[in-house]
Design a protein around this motif. Structure first.
Motif, PDB file in Angstrom:
ATOM      1  N   PHE A  54       4.753 -24.327   3.291  1.00 13.53           N
ATOM      2  CA  PHE A  54       4.756 -23.249   4.506  1.00 13.53           C
ATOM      3  C   PHE A  54       5.831 -22.038   4.008  1.00 13.53           C
ATOM      4  O   PHE A  54       6.819 -22.582   3.626  1.00 13.53           O
ATOM      5  N   GLY A  60       9.106 -23.438   6.979  1.00 11.73           N
ATOM      6  CA  GLY A  60       8.808 -23.960   5.597  1.00 11.73           C
ATOM      7  C   GLY A  60       9.878 -23.621   4.364  1.00 11.73           C
ATOM      8  O   GLY A  60      10.901 -22.877   4.614  1.00 11.73           O
ATOM      9  N   VAL A  97      -3.032 -20.683   8.668  1.00 12.09           N
ATOM     10  CA  VAL A  97      -2.160 -19.828   7.753  1.00 12.09           C
ATOM     11  C   VAL A  97      -2.705 -18.623   7.215  1.00 12.09           C
ATOM     12  O   VAL A  97      -2.272 -17.290   7.247  1.00 12.09           O
ATOM     13  N   LYS A 105       0.372 -19.702  14.558  1.00 13.59           N
ATOM     14  CA  LYS A 105       1.306 -20.231  13.543  1.00 13.59           C
ATOM     15  C   LYS A 105       2.371 -20.650  14.043  1.00 13.59           C
ATOM     16  O   LYS A 105       3.072 -21.681  13.745  1.00 13.59           O
ATOM     17  N   LEU A 109       2.820 -24.476  12.720  1.00 12.42           N
ATOM     18  CA  LEU A 109       3.257 -24.542  11.526  1.00 12.42           C
ATOM     19  C   LEU A 109       4.629 -25.195  11.296  1.00 12.42           C
ATOM     20  O   LEU A 109       4.817 -26.079  10.412  1.00 12.42           O
ATOM     21  N   ALA A 113       5.417 -28.437   8.821  1.00  7.58           N
ATOM     22  CA  ALA A 113       6.446 -28.177   7.733  1.00  7.58           C
ATOM     23  C   ALA A 113       7.658 -29.352   8.084  1.00  7.58           C
ATOM     24  O   ALA A 113       8.035 -29.887   6.893  1.00  7.58           O
TER      25      ALA A 113
END
Ligand code: FAD
Length: 382
Positions: A54, A60, A97, A105, A109, A113
């Motif tokens: 990520f 990420g 993504v 997101k 995410l 992550a």
């Protein structure tokens, strides 16, 4: 070939340590127990492995694809089941993504992550595997919600995921049916987690049925636009197929290493069997295959990073070569081990069973060859 920079080399060296110290001692047990290895998941999360795919703004580490694929290869060489839980975070999150909005997101995410949550990719249905046009899961708009009905099969990590990228056909008022993608969550009423399949291999990676019984998702759950489904599937699978190629390459590497060590130590007719030409040819073919897999992965990863329009053809070809090679190399490794190769005492038996999935999933190798042929026909369309 791509040269790893200093930071990537450090990451890969850390992955080597995790493989040797944490995953390898558990690999055979994971296969026998056939349960999702939460202990390994926790270590991978703590070591930041899930963050590697990520971008930094979503928690990420933002490493490039070459490094990511090499990591996948190393982990698959030790335990394919463990590599699946990582590959699947990459595949399951790809719709968000690639096509998700900022709100989606930010919501999903960072949790992926950090390893706090897993995500599944829900495409296949009982009567729609290769033929995704045959999907019968439907979504109907009701006020500011969509009501989803249908079911999915073979969904990797389905029973351990918090989030789901689900593909369904939106039925329009005019009767149109547009394949679309929705972001669903485990606790939403109407999302029923079915049984985990009993599989030939990949024990420890769970493969689950999902049922949608009037599953209500808000309008904000649409990933991309209504009707973007095919685009989302194909673009997500481009990366997924490279992940598969890297995992299959890990199996080639493992088969080659174990078979070579065994052949040098096993004596028959007064000689190590490694001295026999028939064995040498199998070992040589594995090495040739391994080199081919590395070159194809390297090339496809570069095309991915360059956003090349040719990526699909190369991703498909890479998946075919690496997965076919994994099947051949692991079968040959079992052959080299003789009767011991057929027993669970040595891991080649597990490699052999694990390898069998790679020409089947994420688009079977027959489907990949169809994609490649179509791309070639376009090139010679005079
Ligand atoms: C362990 C495992 C994990 C999986 N994980 C996921 C997941 O996370 N998410 C998900 O959505 N799905 C997942 N799948 C599903 C997987 O992608 C499908 O099994 C695969 O796409 C094949 O579909 P099918 O099984 O319905 O086979 P079918 O489509 O019925 O194919 C059967 C055979 O016919 C061949 N065939 C079909 N059509 C053609 C054609 N046009 N030309 C030539 N040959 C053809 C195929 O190559 C195959 O050999 C998983 C499956 C397994 C076993």
């Amino acid at each position: 070939m791509y040269q790893f920079n200093e930071e990537e080399q450090m990451i890969l060296s850390m992955v080597d340590d995790i493989c040797t110290d944490i995953i390898m001692p558990r690999a055979q047990e994971i296969d026998i127990q056939d349960e999702f290895p939460w202990d390994i998941h926790q270590v991978l999360a703590e070591q930041g492995i899930f963050s590697l795919c990520f971008a930094e703004e979503y928690g990420g580490a933002g490493v490039g694809l070459h490094c990511w694929l090499k990591m996948m290869e190393k982990i698959a060489a030790v335990s394919c089941a463990v590599s699946m839980m990582i590959a699947n975070v990459s595949l399951g999150s790809a719709p968000v993504v690639l096509f998700g909005n900022e709100e989606q997101k930010q919501k999903v995410l960072p949790e992926l992550a950090s390893g706090e949550a897993q995500i599944a990719f829900g495409l296949t249905e009982p009567n729609a595997g290769s033929d995704i046009g045959g999907i019968t899961t439907t979504a109907v708009k009701k006020g500011d919600k969509y009501v989803i009905n249908g079911n999915k099969v073979f969904i990797t990590s389905g029973s351990v995921s918090k989030y789901f990228s689900i593909f369904a056909k939106v039925i329009g008022e005019d009767g149109s049916r547009k394949l679309s993608c929705f972001l669903a969550e485990k606790d939403m009423p109407g999302l029923v987690i079915g049984r985990n399949e009993e599989k030939m291999g990949l024990h420890g990676s769970v493969t689950t049925q999902l049922f949608f019984e009037n599953l209500e998702v808000p309008e904000s759950a649409i990933i991309g636009q209504i009707g973007d489904g095919y685009k989302i599937v194909f673009q997500s699978l481009n990366k997924g197929r490279l992940n598969n190629g890297a995992q299959a390459t890990g199996l080639v590497q493992a088969a080659l290493k174990d078979a070579t060590i065994y052949a040098k130590g096993r004596v028959q007719f007064g000689n190590p069997i490694s001295e026999f030409q028939a064995i040498q040819f199998m070992i040589a073919d594995m090495e040739i295959g391994l080199q081919t897999c590395h070159l194809m992965l390297d090339n496809a990863a570069t095309l991915f990073e360059q956003k090349s329009p040719d990526l699909m053809k190369y991703a498909s070809a890479t998946k075919v070569v690496c997965s076919d090679m994994a099947n051949k190399a692991t079968a040959d490794a079992v052959q080299i081990f003789g009767g011991y190769g057929y027993c669970k005492e040595y891991p080649v038996e597990r490699y052999f069973r694990d390898s069998k999935i790679f020409p089947i999933f994420e688009g079977s190798n027959q489907i990949q060859r169809g994609i490649i042929a179509k791309a070639v026909y376009k090139e010679y369309n005079e």
